[in-house]
Structure formats: C-alpha cells, structure tokens
Motif scaffolding. Structure first.
Motif, mmCIF file in Angstrom:
data_model
loop_
_atom_site.group_PDB
_atom_site.id
_atom_site.type_symbol
_atom_site.label_atom_id
_atom_site.label_comp_id
_atom_site.label_asym_id
_atom_site.label_seq_id
_atom_site.Cartn_x
_atom_site.Cartn_y
_atom_site.Cartn_z
ATOM 1 N N TRP A 123 0.831 -1.206 0.000
ATOM 2 C CA TRP A 123 0.000 0.000 0.000
ATOM 3 C C TRP A 123 0.865 1.256 0.000
ATOM 4 O O TRP A 123 0.630 2.198 -0.769
ATOM 5 C CB TRP A 123 -0.925 -0.034 1.219
ATOM 6 C CG TRP A 123 -1.921 1.090 1.275
ATOM 7 C CD1 TRP A 123 -2.763 1.502 0.282
ATOM 8 C CD2 TRP A 123 -2.181 1.933 2.405
ATOM 9 N NE1 TRP A 123 -3.544 2.546 0.720
ATOM 10 C CE2 TRP A 123 -3.218 2.827 2.020
ATOM 11 C CE3 TRP A 123 -1.671 2.000 3.697
ATOM 12 C CZ2 TRP A 123 -3.719 3.793 2.886
ATOM 13 C CZ3 TRP A 123 -2.185 2.945 4.565
ATOM 14 C CH2 TRP A 123 -3.192 3.838 4.156
ATOM 15 N N LEU A 124 1.889 1.266 0.838
ATOM 16 C CA LEU A 124 2.788 2.415 0.894
ATOM 17 C C LEU A 124 3.523 2.602 -0.437
ATOM 18 O O LEU A 124 3.758 3.737 -0.878
ATOM 19 C CB LEU A 124 3.797 2.233 2.033
ATOM 20 C CG LEU A 124 3.228 2.417 3.447
ATOM 21 C CD1 LEU A 124 4.229 1.935 4.488
ATOM 22 C CD2 LEU A 124 2.860 3.874 3.692
ATOM 23 N N LYS A 125 3.861 1.489 -1.073
ATOM 24 C CA LYS A 125 4.518 1.579 -2.385
ATOM 25 C C LYS A 125 3.604 2.252 -3.403
ATOM 26 O O LYS A 125 4.048 3.080 -4.215
ATOM 27 C CB LYS A 125 4.905 0.172 -2.856
ATOM 28 C CG LYS A 125 5.680 0.147 -4.164
ATOM 29 C CD LYS A 125 6.082 -1.271 -4.523
ATOM 30 C CE LYS A 125 6.872 -1.294 -5.825
ATOM 31 N NZ LYS A 125 7.289 -2.698 -6.173
ATOM 32 N N LEU A 126 2.314 1.924 -3.351
ATOM 33 C CA LEU A 126 1.342 2.551 -4.250
ATOM 34 C C LEU A 126 1.156 4.033 -3.917
ATOM 35 O O LEU A 126 1.036 4.866 -4.828
ATOM 36 C CB LEU A 126 -0.003 1.828 -4.153
ATOM 37 C CG LEU A 126 -0.082 0.451 -4.807
ATOM 38 C CD1 LEU A 126 -1.428 -0.198 -4.505
ATOM 39 C CD2 LEU A 126 0.119 0.558 -6.310
ATOM 40 N N LEU A 127 1.118 4.367 -2.635
ATOM 41 C CA LEU A 127 0.982 5.765 -2.238
ATOM 42 C C LEU A 127 2.142 6.600 -2.767
ATOM 43 O O LEU A 127 1.954 7.735 -3.227
ATOM 44 C CB LEU A 127 0.903 5.886 -0.708
ATOM 45 C CG LEU A 127 -0.285 5.216 -0.009
ATOM 46 C CD1 LEU A 127 -0.222 5.462 1.493
ATOM 47 C CD2 LEU A 127 -1.610 5.712 -0.571
ATOM 48 N N LEU A 128 3.337 6.015 -2.719
ATOM 49 C CA LEU A 128 4.514 6.712 -3.237
ATOM 50 C C LEU A 128 4.447 6.837 -4.754
ATOM 51 O O LEU A 128 4.795 7.876 -5.322
ATOM 52 C CB LEU A 128 5.785 5.966 -2.824
ATOM 53 C CG LEU A 128 6.143 6.014 -1.331
ATOM 54 C CD1 LEU A 128 7.297 5.071 -1.030
ATOM 55 C CD2 LEU A 128 6.501 7.442 -0.914
ATOM 56 N N ALA A 129 4.000 5.758 -5.412
ATOM 57 C CA ALA A 129 3.905 5.782 -6.881
ATOM 58 C C ALA A 129 2.904 6.829 -7.355
ATOM 59 O O ALA A 129 3.100 7.464 -8.404
ATOM 60 C CB ALA A 129 3.515 4.403 -7.398
ATOM 61 N N GLU A 130 1.821 7.027 -6.580
ATOM 62 C CA GLU A 130 0.788 8.011 -6.932
ATOM 63 C C GLU A 130 1.114 9.402 -6.388
ATOM 64 O O GLU A 130 0.354 10.347 -6.617
ATOM 65 C CB GLU A 130 -0.570 7.559 -6.395
ATOM 66 C CG GLU A 130 -1.088 6.276 -7.028
ATOM 67 C CD GLU A 130 -1.413 6.444 -8.501
ATOM 68 O OE1 GLU A 130 -1.832 7.553 -8.889
ATOM 69 O OE2 GLU A 130 -1.227 5.481 -9.256
ATOM 70 N N ASP A 131 2.251 9.503 -5.670
ATOM 71 C CA ASP A 131 2.701 10.784 -5.103
ATOM 72 C C ASP A 131 1.618 11.411 -4.224
ATOM 73 O O ASP A 131 1.352 12.618 -4.299
ATOM 74 C CB ASP A 131 3.107 11.755 -6.222
ATOM 75 C CG ASP A 131 3.967 12.909 -5.693
ATOM 76 O OD1 ASP A 131 4.602 12.726 -4.634
ATOM 77 O OD2 ASP A 131 3.964 13.987 -6.318
ATOM 78 N N LEU A 132 1.004 10.611 -3.379
ATOM 79 C CA LEU A 132 -0.028 11.102 -2.479
ATOM 80 C C LEU A 132 0.611 11.656 -1.205
ATOM 81 O O LEU A 132 1.671 11.206 -0.766
ATOM 82 C CB LEU A 132 -1.009 9.985 -2.132
ATOM 83 C CG LEU A 132 -1.798 9.393 -3.308
ATOM 84 C CD1 LEU A 132 -2.725 8.289 -2.813
ATOM 85 C CD2 LEU A 132 -2.594 10.472 -4.028
ATOM 86 N N SER A 133 -0.054 12.604 -0.612
ATOM 87 C CA SER A 133 0.425 13.227 0.622
ATOM 88 C C SER A 133 -0.438 12.780 1.794
ATOM 89 O O SER A 133 -1.455 12.097 1.626
ATOM 90 C CB SER A 133 0.366 14.751 0.503
ATOM 91 O OG SER A 133 -0.984 15.182 0.394
ATOM 92 N N ALA A 134 -0.037 13.208 2.993
ATOM 93 C CA ALA A 134 -0.824 12.886 4.182
ATOM 94 C C ALA A 134 -2.229 13.475 4.078
ATOM 95 O O ALA A 134 -3.209 12.862 4.506
ATOM 96 C CB ALA A 134 -0.106 13.409 5.428
ATOM 97 N N GLU A 135 -2.327 14.656 3.486
ATOM 98 C CA GLU A 135 -3.630 15.304 3.322
ATOM 99 C C GLU A 135 -4.534 14.497 2.396
ATOM 100 O O GLU A 135 -5.752 14.420 2.614
ATOM 101 C CB GLU A 135 -3.430 16.720 2.765
ATOM 102 C CG GLU A 135 -4.696 17.551 2.682
ATOM 103 C CD GLU A 135 -5.266 17.912 4.041
ATOM 104 O OE1 GLU A 135 -6.488 18.170 4.112
ATOM 105 O OE2 GLU A 135 -4.509 17.914 5.040
ATOM 106 N N ASP A 136 -3.940 13.853 1.388
ATOM 107 C CA ASP A 136 -4.729 13.054 0.439
ATOM 108 C C ASP A 136 -5.359 11.832 1.107
ATOM 109 O O ASP A 136 -6.333 11.269 0.587
ATOM 110 C CB ASP A 136 -3.855 12.596 -0.730
ATOM 111 C CG ASP A 136 -3.386 13.758 -1.587
ATOM 112 O OD1 ASP A 136 -4.142 14.726 -1.733
ATOM 113 O OD2 ASP A 136 -2.234 13.694 -2.096
#
Length: 280
Positions: free
Chosen positions: A229-242
C-alpha cells in the motif's frame, strides 16, 4: 552462530532469541503467525545472516511426507525395462531425492525450510517425527540409510489453520510472531521504503492500524500488504492530506492493496452510508 536480523529484515528481540535457542538446541523452530508477517522470509534471512545454503520445501494440500525423503519411480523403470534400457539394472536411477535428503547429504550445515506445514494432511507432521528427530531415514529400495552429516537448521512455518499433533510440537522450539506494533512497523517500513516523509508515514500507519481494529473485518491486512500500500501511495505521489477520509468516503485510498474480499469492502460502504444518513 548468532542471528540478530539483517539489513533487510527487522527481527524483534524475542524472535532472535527463539532462532538462536533452536540452533543451540538443534531442534526444529516452529514459527506461527498471521499470513504476511514474514515467517517464510525469516528462514531466508537466517540463511543469509549465518551464511548457510538453504533448502526450501513448500508444502501443498497434496504433499506427502514421503516426498520430502525420496520417491521411487516404478512406472519409469517398468517402461525402460520394456524398452530394454540398461538403466533398469540399477534401481538408484529411479530414486528421486526429496528436500530432506538434499539437506541431509549437504557437506556442511544448511537451513531447511518446511513452509506452511499446516496445509498438508493432519498425519503429515507425525510421518516426519522420527526423521526430524534422528536426522536419518531408510531407503527400502536400495537398503541404505541416509543420515545427516551435520544437523541442518530446520525452520517450520504454520499459518495456524490446523492444529499440529502434540508429539510433533514436543520436538520443536516454538515461537509466535506477534503482529508488529507501531514502532516496530516504522522500522520495517524504513527498511523497505527509506526516507518516507514522516507526515505521510504517520497518517498511513494510523489509518492502517485503525483499519485492523475495525470490528467485523473478515481479513485484517498484514505487514506485506501495508508495504504494498505504501509503495502505491509513493507511486501516486499522495500526501498525508490526500489520505484524509470523511464520512462520505470511508474507504482508504487504493484500498485494494489492503482489503482483499468483498465483505470487508461492503463493511466500509455501509459505514459511509450510515455516516451520510447521520449528517442529514
């Protein structure tokens, strides 16, 4: 030889103690825990840490204990005899060595992984009692006895899907891998995703542990799933706010990495529906 974890594997103190105790006692280490908590990976990291070759035996529902020792291919021998092949004169040509045989005949110490033993028939562990205890077995077709030159480090994993026989448990050193707490999980994440922004990591792990504690959840997400999941969050360049959720959108971002069945997805959808009704 002492195991304390590796650069790519965070071992808690009690896990390292269990591994080293099993090595010192020369008993199989039986490791239980939720799927995805690193049981199989533990054996690989012990092999790397102690600089020992590894023999892997992955168990399926159809696996028989005899396959770990050897298999005699009588059908091939019969066919070759009909064709006049001279190989039939030596029965050893039709003996297929199993994973235990490979570990026993190794010139030095090895790590033998018996992975997911609870997948097999209930009698499977009992059928290996003597072989794992005495580190030898008899080959009836050739009359020879195969003995381990050096006792391997035996690591047996179980997802706790089936109870194991008491006689088998008595011969093992047991350790249950508890699910990592927040601090340990941070260390694990740092190994796999170094330099993750603290705000994103805190938001993601907070949401992850809240999800695991959700009442009615059929399958709790595991360590391997939060790493994906964290790998996907990084790939999508999501932030804590997202990652912020509201009542109208209870499902986590990219929830397919965490929730693996429709019942759990529907649980969150019902929560969102109830939240919307409460806001009216």
């Amino acid at each position: 030889m002492k195991f304390s974890g590796t650069e790519s594997y965070v071992a808690t103190e009690d896990l390292a103690v269990a591994v080293n105790a099993a090595v010192a006692l020369e008993r199989p280490l039986l490791v239980k825990g939720e799927p995805g908590t690193g049981k199989t990976e533990l054996a690989k990291q012990v092999s790397a840490s102690l600089n020992l070759p590894m023999v892997e035996w992955h168990i399926k529902s159809t696996t028989r204990a005899q396959q770990g020792l050897y298999e005699y291919d009588a059908v091939s021998r019969l066919r070759d005899s009909q064709l006049g092949d001279e190989r039939v004169n030596d029965v050893r040509n039709y003996i297929r060595k199993g994973k235990l045989w490979q570990a026993f005949e190794a010139k030095g110490k090895t790590v033998l992984l018996i992975d997911e033993i609870d997948k097999a028939d209930i009698e499977f562990p009992n059928d290996l009692l003597q072989e794992l205890d005495k580190m030898e077995f008899h080959v009836y077709e050739t009359g020879e006895t195969v003995r381990a030159q050096t006792r391997p480090v035996v690591i047996i994993t179980s997802n706790n899907e089936k109870e194991l026989p008491d006689a088998f448990l008595r011969r093992c050193f047991f350790h249950y891998i508890r699910f990592p707490d927040m601090d340990t999980m941070r260390k694990i994440v740092e190994v796999h995703h170094p330099g993750l922004k603290p705000a994103l990591l805190t938001a993601a792990l907070t949401q992850f542990y809240e999800l695991r504690e959700m009442k009615g959840l059929k399958k709790k997400p595991s360590t391997s799933e939060v790493l994906d999941w964290l790998k996907l969050l990084l790939a999508e360049d999501l932030s804590a706010e997202d990652l912020r959720r509201d009542g109208a959108n209870a499902l986590p971002k990219l929830h397919g990495a965490l929730l693996k069945n429709e019942q759990d997805v529907q649980l969150f959808e019902r929560l969102a529906f109830m939240a919307r009704r409460g806001q009216r």
